[in-house]
Scaffold this motif. Structure first.
Motif, PDB file in Angstrom:
ATOM      1  N   ARG A 268       4.484   6.551  -7.049  1.00  0.00           N
ATOM      2  CA  ARG A 268       5.279   6.502  -5.704  1.00  0.00           C
ATOM      3  C   ARG A 268       4.440   6.379  -4.582  1.00  0.00           C
ATOM      4  O   ARG A 268       3.113   6.981  -4.854  1.00  0.00           O
ATOM      5  N   ASP A 269       4.565   6.212  -3.414  1.00  0.00           N
ATOM      6  CA  ASP A 269       3.790   6.015  -2.433  1.00  0.00           C
ATOM      7  C   ASP A 269       3.224   7.453  -2.020  1.00  0.00           C
ATOM      8  O   ASP A 269       2.152   7.574  -1.528  1.00  0.00           O
ATOM      9  N   ASP A 270       4.152   8.473  -2.084  1.00  0.00           N
ATOM     10  CA  ASP A 270       3.600   9.911  -1.975  1.00  0.00           C
ATOM     11  C   ASP A 270       2.994  10.711  -3.103  1.00  0.00           C
ATOM     12  O   ASP A 270       2.810  11.927  -3.040  1.00  0.00           O
ATOM     13  N   ASP A 271       2.804  10.202  -4.169  1.00  0.00           N
ATOM     14  CA  ASP A 271       2.270  10.776  -5.293  1.00  0.00           C
ATOM     15  C   ASP A 271       0.866  11.106  -5.189  1.00  0.00           C
ATOM     16  O   ASP A 271       0.196  10.141  -4.398  1.00  0.00           O
ATOM     17  N   LEU A 272       0.341  12.144  -5.598  1.00  0.00           N
ATOM     18  CA  LEU A 272      -1.087  12.352  -5.574  1.00  0.00           C
ATOM     19  C   LEU A 272      -1.744  11.853  -7.031  1.00  0.00           C
ATOM     20  O   LEU A 272      -1.274  11.751  -7.956  1.00  0.00           O
ATOM     21  N   VAL A 273      -3.076  11.577  -6.585  1.00  0.00           N
ATOM     22  CA  VAL A 273      -3.609  11.156  -7.795  1.00  0.00           C
ATOM     23  C   VAL A 273      -4.903  12.277  -8.060  1.00  0.00           C
ATOM     24  O   VAL A 273      -5.854  11.930  -7.076  1.00  0.00           O
ATOM     25  N   VAL A 274      -5.006  13.145  -8.795  1.00  0.00           N
ATOM     26  CA  VAL A 274      -5.907  14.064  -8.660  1.00  0.00           C
ATOM     27  C   VAL A 274      -7.020  13.596  -9.868  1.00  0.00           C
ATOM     28  O   VAL A 274      -6.536  13.826 -11.069  1.00  0.00           O
TER      29      VAL A 274
ATOM     30  N   VAL B  68       5.541   4.971 -13.719  1.00  0.00           N
ATOM     31  CA  VAL B  68       5.807   6.316 -13.411  1.00  0.00           C
ATOM     32  C   VAL B  68       7.061   6.409 -12.575  1.00  0.00           C
ATOM     33  O   VAL B  68       8.226   7.107 -12.821  1.00  0.00           O
ATOM     34  N   ALA B  69       7.312   5.354 -11.367  1.00  0.00           N
ATOM     35  CA  ALA B  69       8.452   5.326 -10.682  1.00  0.00           C
ATOM     36  C   ALA B  69       9.718   4.829 -11.249  1.00  0.00           C
ATOM     37  O   ALA B  69      10.867   5.372 -11.427  1.00  0.00           O
TER      38      ALA B  69
ATOM     39  N   ILE C 202       9.191   9.444 -14.071  1.00  0.00           N
ATOM     40  CA  ILE C 202       8.080  10.470 -14.663  1.00  0.00           C
ATOM     41  C   ILE C 202       7.672  11.088 -13.391  1.00  0.00           C
ATOM     42  O   ILE C 202       7.517  10.518 -12.147  1.00  0.00           O
ATOM     43  N   ASP C 203       7.870  12.365 -13.453  1.00  0.00           N
ATOM     44  CA  ASP C 203       7.373  12.989 -12.284  1.00  0.00           C
ATOM     45  C   ASP C 203       5.955  13.475 -12.371  1.00  0.00           C
ATOM     46  O   ASP C 203       5.285  13.503 -11.241  1.00  0.00           O
ATOM     47  N   TYR C 204       5.170  13.673 -13.415  1.00  0.00           N
ATOM     48  CA  TYR C 204       3.872  13.891 -13.450  1.00  0.00           C
ATOM     49  C   TYR C 204       3.425  13.244 -14.821  1.00  0.00           C
ATOM     50  O   TYR C 204       3.992  13.114 -15.924  1.00  0.00           O
ATOM     51  N   LEU C 205       2.210  12.496 -14.679  1.00  0.00           N
ATOM     52  CA  LEU C 205       1.607  11.566 -15.806  1.00  0.00           C
ATOM     53  C   LEU C 205       0.052  12.380 -15.956  1.00  0.00           C
ATOM     54  O   LEU C 205      -0.820  12.321 -14.859  1.00  0.00           O
ATOM     55  N   ALA C 206      -0.189  12.719 -17.128  1.00  0.00           N
ATOM     56  CA  ALA C 206      -1.706  12.913 -17.312  1.00  0.00           C
ATOM     57  C   ALA C 206      -2.364  12.095 -18.435  1.00  0.00           C
ATOM     58  O   ALA C 206      -1.776  11.636 -19.175  1.00  0.00           O
TER      59      ALA C 206
ATOM     60  N   GLY D 122       1.343  12.501  -9.793  1.00  0.00           N
ATOM     61  CA  GLY D 122       2.539  13.285  -9.525  1.00  0.00           C
ATOM     62  C   GLY D 122       2.965  13.734  -8.291  1.00  0.00           C
ATOM     63  O   GLY D 122       2.260  13.567  -7.150  1.00  0.00           O
ATOM     64  N   ARG D 123       3.881  14.213  -8.216  1.00  0.00           N
ATOM     65  CA  ARG D 123       4.696  14.833  -6.993  1.00  0.00           C
ATOM     66  C   ARG D 123       3.959  16.005  -6.314  1.00  0.00           C
ATOM     67  O   ARG D 123       3.168  16.758  -6.970  1.00  0.00           O
ATOM     68  N   ALA D 124       3.757  15.806  -5.116  1.00  0.00           N
ATOM     69  CA  ALA D 124       2.653  16.423  -4.162  1.00  0.00           C
ATOM     70  C   ALA D 124       3.262  18.175  -4.220  1.00  0.00           C
ATOM     71  O   ALA D 124       2.369  19.121  -4.085  1.00  0.00           O
ATOM     72  N   ASP D 125       4.607  18.420  -4.111  1.00  0.00           N
ATOM     73  CA  ASP D 125       4.969  19.685  -3.532  1.00  0.00           C
ATOM     74  C   ASP D 125       4.402  20.877  -4.401  1.00  0.00           C
ATOM     75  O   ASP D 125       3.951  21.961  -4.131  1.00  0.00           O
ATOM     76  N   TRP D 126       4.799  20.574  -5.722  1.00  0.00           N
ATOM     77  CA  TRP D 126       4.364  21.700  -6.628  1.00  0.00           C
ATOM     78  C   TRP D 126       2.686  21.901  -6.635  1.00  0.00           C
ATOM     79  O   TRP D 126       2.255  23.261  -6.773  1.00  0.00           O
ATOM     80  N   LEU D 127       2.107  20.768  -6.513  1.00  0.00           N
ATOM     81  CA  LEU D 127       0.686  20.789  -6.605  1.00  0.00           C
ATOM     82  C   LEU D 127       0.041  21.542  -5.238  1.00  0.00           C
ATOM     83  O   LEU D 127      -0.644  22.169  -5.186  1.00  0.00           O
ATOM     84  N   ASP D 128       0.723  21.318  -4.061  1.00  0.00           N
ATOM     85  CA  ASP D 128       0.496  21.840  -2.708  1.00  0.00           C
ATOM     86  C   ASP D 128       0.768  23.387  -2.673  1.00  0.00           C
ATOM     87  O   ASP D 128      -0.014  24.108  -2.237  1.00  0.00           O
ATOM     88  N   ALA D 129       1.595  23.755  -3.493  1.00  0.00           N
ATOM     89  CA  ALA D 129       1.857  25.267  -3.802  1.00  0.00           C
ATOM     90  C   ALA D 129       1.244  25.907  -4.570  1.00  0.00           C
ATOM     91  O   ALA D 129       1.269  27.167  -4.583  1.00  0.00           O
ATOM     92  N   ALA D 130       0.502  25.223  -5.541  1.00  0.00           N
ATOM     93  CA  ALA D 130      -0.384  25.912  -6.541  1.00  0.00           C
ATOM     94  C   ALA D 130      -1.696  26.470  -6.089  1.00  0.00           C
ATOM     95  O   ALA D 130      -1.984  26.171  -5.192  1.00  0.00           O
ATOM     96  N   PRO D 131      -2.308  27.432  -6.942  1.00  0.00           N
ATOM     97  CA  PRO D 131      -3.528  28.000  -6.271  1.00  0.00           C
ATOM     98  C   PRO D 131      -4.531  26.766  -6.795  1.00  0.00           C
ATOM     99  O   PRO D 131      -4.253  25.707  -7.508  1.00  0.00           O
TER     100      PRO D 131
END
Length: 466
Positions: free
Chosen positions: A114-120, A229-230, A234-238, A255-264
């Motif tokens: 998705r357009d707003d997914d992160l790729v870490v 993914v979209a 799928i919410d997260y793919l590794a 995957g989705r940014a919100d959980w990752l932005d809130a994580a340490p």
């Protein structure tokens, strides 16, 4: 040993009389698929016990795949421009920064993010799932068929034991999520032991119906099947580059940014912060939050080039190539006495494919794990490598709960195929397997804590420091 002596040794080995393995490889074969792609190890010859060399047969692709030749070429071209990224003012630094960010976009596009997914970018699938585990705000539900990378990271996990059929297993997952809601359902896209492909889109529907997100361990699936993914929900793919023909030490979490932005922050260090004070830290959001330190520029470039090559080969062509070889492999194993092929589901993987379409057909990657009625698979694997130049893997494949549920013996032997595999590879393996099961190895082996090894190993080793 001097360089001259090294070359003399290699030439002596090359000119030595061939072993039985060479004779077997030379016999006429029935027509079948050749390699679909050119890999960096194409044409590699390896020594065998007693002298002689044979063409290497790599049936350990599920563990690590060789680089595509075009990936190795791209890495060679990029290396002179390698530099630290993001804050450098020099041309190589700016170019390296662009290469990493272009690779990030290439990954997102290839997997249908998705357009707003992160790729870490991470080190591998294990690293990616450990990162995600730090971000999950609740329980994680997993199946017992998972690789340890998708079992061990979750701080609060509930394991659903698979049942004889896939349909019953999906019902059990549904019931578990209904009984006690969880934040995440984390599943493999395809088993690294049996190759059975799970219906990811259907699993996503089950997770979302109970308010959970879904993470997919695509380490095995992505190199063999196109993932979306979209479209699949799928919410997260590794995944790992080293299983996708880019073995340069990089993987990714998408995957989705919100959980990752809130994580340490996954790593505490330079690049992950906006500001550092004596009394506190302002952490960044987005991918930079979890990519502290100097990134693996070469690994990211390699992944992007490998994904482009998979696209060039074509989804249909890759699937047809692998399905033909998989049938050849499984049909040949079914005809061998004293061998049992492991399967997670009694009737194979019935129902839908990964994208949710289709009914009735078994969907399986080019993987087969066998156990023997008698004898040691570890000894068998050692003899396949030392006497026949065929690489396989013996053990429980970092999937102990799943293996122990299926198997009657303590270990299995796995053969796995890829884009560089051919019908001759399969036939070489089946011939050698039949000979070893019937007659045993031609040489003596000793067992050590590290496994079985030839008692006398006369195979010369190449020198890499000349």
């Amino acid at each position: 040993m001097t360089v001259t002596e090294q070359f003399a040794t290699r030439e002596a080995v090359r000119r030595a009389p061939a072993t039985q393995a060479t004779d077997a490889a030379a016999r006429p074969r029935a027509a079948g698929p050749g390699p679909l792609a050119v890999l960096a190890d194409a044409g590699l010859e390896v020594p065998v016990l007693g002298g002689g060399v044979v063409r290497h047969v790599n049936l350990d692709v599920a563990a690590s795949a060789p680089a595509f030749e075009v990936v190795a070429q791209r890495v060679t071209r990029v290396l002179p421009y390698y530099a630290s990224v993001h804050r450098g003012s020099g041309y190589p630094s700016q170019l390296s920064t662009s290469l990493v960010e272009d690779a990030r976009l290439a990954v997102a596009r290839h997997v249908g993010a998705r357009d707003d997914d992160l790729v870490v970018f991470t080190r591998n699938t294990t690293d990616a799932l450990n990162l995600l585990a730090s971000a999950v705000p609740g329980d994680t539900v997993v199946l017992d068929l998972e690789h340890h990378a998708n079992l061990l990271p979750w701080r609060s996990r509930r394991v659903v034991v698979g049942l004889p059929t896939l349909e019953a297993t999906l019902d059990a997952l549904d019931a578990e999520l209904a009984r006690c809601p969880a934040a995440l359902l984390s599943v493999t896209g395809a088993s690294n032991v049996t190759g059975e492909v799970l219906p990811v889109a259907r699993l996503a529907e089950i997770a979302h119906a109970h308010g959970a997100r879904i993470a997919v361990d695509a380490a095995q699936l992505l190199p063999h099947r196109r993932v979306d993914v979209a479209a699949w929900g799928i919410d997260y793919l590794a995944f790992s580059g080293h299983k996708a023909y880019a073995p340069f030490g990089a993987g990714a979490l998408v995957g989705r940014a919100d959980w990752l932005d809130a994580a340490p922050a996954h790593l505490a260090g330079g690049g992950a912060v906006d500001a550092v004070r004596v009394d506190g830290v302002d952490w960044k959001h987005g991918v930079e939050r979890h990519e502290a330190g100097t990134p693996n520029v070469i690994g990211a470039v390699a992944i992007a080039r490998a994904l482009a090559e998979l696209e060039r080969l074509g989804d249909d062509a890759r699937r047809e190539h692998e399905e033909a070889l998989t049938r050849r492999l499984h049909d040949g194993l079914a005809a061998q006495p004293g061998v049992r092929v492991l399967s997670g589901f009694d009737s194979g993987v019935e129902g839908r494919r990964s994208d949710g379409s289709g009914h009735g057909a078994v969907d399986r990657l080019g993987i087969a794990t066998i156990e023997l009625e008698r004898g040691s698979v570890g000894l068998l694997a050692a003899a396949l490598g030392a006497e026949h130049g065929i690489s396989v893997r013996a053990g429980r494949f970092c999937a102990h709960p799943f293996f122990e549920r299926m198997a009657t013996r303590s270990n299995g032997l796995r053969a796995s195929l890829g884009a560089g595999s051919s019908a001759d590879d399969v036939d070489r393996f089946l011939d050698a397997l039949a000979r070893l099961v019937a007659d045993g190895p031609a040489h003596a082996y000793d067992q050590s804590p590290e496994g079985w090894c030839p008692r006398v190993d006369d195979r010369p080793r190449p020198r890499f420091d000349d």
